[in-house]
Scaffold this active site. Sequence first.
Site, PDB file in Angstrom:
ATOM      1  N   GLY A 200       0.815  -1.225   0.000  1.00  0.00           N
ATOM      2  CA  GLY A 200       0.000   0.000   0.000  1.00  0.00           C
ATOM      3  C   GLY A 200       0.844   1.269   0.000  1.00  0.00           C
ATOM      4  CE1 TYR A 201       1.705   8.009  -0.444  1.00  0.00           C
ATOM      5  CE2 TYR A 201       0.179   8.406   1.361  1.00  0.00           C
ATOM      6  CZ  TYR A 201       1.162   8.858   0.501  1.00  0.00           C
ATOM      7  OH  TYR A 201       1.593  10.156   0.585  1.00  0.00           O
TER       8      TYR A 201
ATOM      9  CB  SER B 113      -4.669   7.561  12.750  1.00  0.00           C
ATOM     10  OG  SER B 113      -5.281   8.756  12.349  1.00  0.00           O
TER      11      SER B 113
ATOM     12  CE1 TYR C 126      -8.416   4.207   9.396  1.00  0.00           C
ATOM     13  CE2 TYR C 126      -8.917   6.422  10.182  1.00  0.00           C
ATOM     14  CZ  TYR C 126      -8.008   5.496   9.723  1.00  0.00           C
ATOM     15  OH  TYR C 126      -6.696   5.855   9.611  1.00  0.00           O
TER      16      TYR C 126
ATOM     17  CE  LYS D 298      -5.506   3.167  11.556  1.00  0.00           C
ATOM     18  NZ  LYS D 298      -4.577   2.146  11.082  1.00  0.00           N
TER      19      LYS D 298
ATOM     20  CE1 TYR E 255       2.614   5.925  11.046  1.00  0.00           C
ATOM     21  CE2 TYR E 255       0.706   5.226   9.786  1.00  0.00           C
ATOM     22  CZ  TYR E 255       1.912   4.934  10.386  1.00  0.00           C
ATOM     23  OH  TYR E 255       2.413   3.684  10.316  1.00  0.00           O
TER      24      TYR E 255
ATOM     25  CG  ASN F  35      -7.251  11.127   2.455  1.00  0.00           C
ATOM     26  OD1 ASN F  35      -7.240   9.949   2.169  1.00  0.00           O
ATOM     27  ND2 ASN F  35      -7.614  11.565   3.651  1.00  0.00           N
TER      28      ASN F  35
ATOM     29  NE  ARG G 101      -7.361  17.646   9.370  1.00  0.00           N
ATOM     30  CZ  ARG G 101      -8.343  18.425   9.838  1.00  0.00           C
ATOM     31  NH1 ARG G 101      -8.063  19.563  10.449  1.00  0.00           N
ATOM     32  NH2 ARG G 101      -9.601  18.061   9.687  1.00  0.00           N
TER      33      ARG G 101
ATOM     34  CG  ASP H  53     -13.227  17.586   7.858  1.00  0.00           C
ATOM     35  OD1 ASP H  53     -12.710  16.455   7.940  1.00  0.00           O
ATOM     36  OD2 ASP H  53     -13.444  18.161   6.778  1.00  0.00           O
TER      37      ASP H  53
END
Length: 339
Positions: free
Chosen positions: A11-12, A125, A150, A154, A178, A200, A232, A299
């Site tokens: 993955g990324y 996260s 989600y 975490k 992160y 994102n 952010r 958000d």
Amino acid sequence: MKTVLVSGGAGYIGSHVTVELVQSGYNVVVADNFSNCDRTCFEGVQKILGRELPLEVVDFCDAAASDALFAKYHIDAVIHFAAFKAVGESVADPLKYYGNNLESFVNVISAARAHGCNNILFSSSATVYGETDKLPVTEQSERQPATSPYGNTKQICEDILRDCVKAYEGIHGIALRYFNPIGAHPSALIGELPRGVPANLVPYITQTAIGKRECLSIFGNDYPTPDGTCLRDYIDIVDLAKAHVAAVTRMVDGRMKLDYEIFNVGTGKPVSVMELVTTFEKVNNLKLNYRIAPRRPGDVTAIWADTAVGEKELGWKATRTLDETLASAWAWEKKLAGK
Ligand code: UFG
């Protein structure tokens, strides 16, 4: 030579971490079930490194398969990335997230334990901090109730790791929290490859710039921040990957001060959505089509990291500038488009 298993290694984040680990002298076994990525990044990793790497196609929800993997290799440390990560989807289908993200981590820890692998690094996260006005957040800042399944996975996975470290003799755990990982490898051979419409900011920006999306929506400009858009902490993906090498090395060298440690991985610098957009335009010398849209539900207004603990304990610090990172994100998008 120590061997690190990277679950979700295609993955990324996993692919960038694999590159940095190998370049730092680790053997790496990449494991992925390709449920949320294709082979592009794994092939890119091999191109960057100029050699083939062991690849295991494994679903960590399969306990027997997880166990077989740890039986096949002598693994010194495991970095667990394999998980679903779309906030919106987790709200619509929580069982998919609780089922996959928790079960796979339980299986990884069980298999690691059964085969004498005592070093477990979990990819957490900044979402665990939720909305807070005590900024920047430190590792000691209180976690807020998760705002999505989600985010909850975490928090729960952090707790699973903490409890296992406490209960089982010899096991060590690190959770890396992160902030917002962005950008791509300077080679432009690996980068973020979202499926469908990106959720994102940076992939949405690059896809708009290349013409795949018509217009970027900036979600809200009426926040209590200097320019009204959210703040952010955008962390370069290669810098983030290097934090993993530092953390794994601390574990395998037996330099941890506690059996379970947590580190923020960010730059310590807040950047607004508008600043990010204008920086992207400036460094890549282009104009982006954007509009101001309503706030996106869920958000938080602002979050950025206190990085002092990571700097001191891991000896790690983010070094790439936002300009470099946004140039790398654009180079990667152009490469994907064959331009
Ligand atoms: N944004 C836009 N337009 C977009 C996409 C994002 O304006 O098209 C804004 C968001 O409103 C936010 C900022 O850009 O202010 C960053 O948004 P991202 O979606 O890129 O990142 P988030 O901060 O929302 O996501 C992070 C982590 C997730 C985590 C989430 C928790 O990347 O892993 O926080 O809310 F789950």
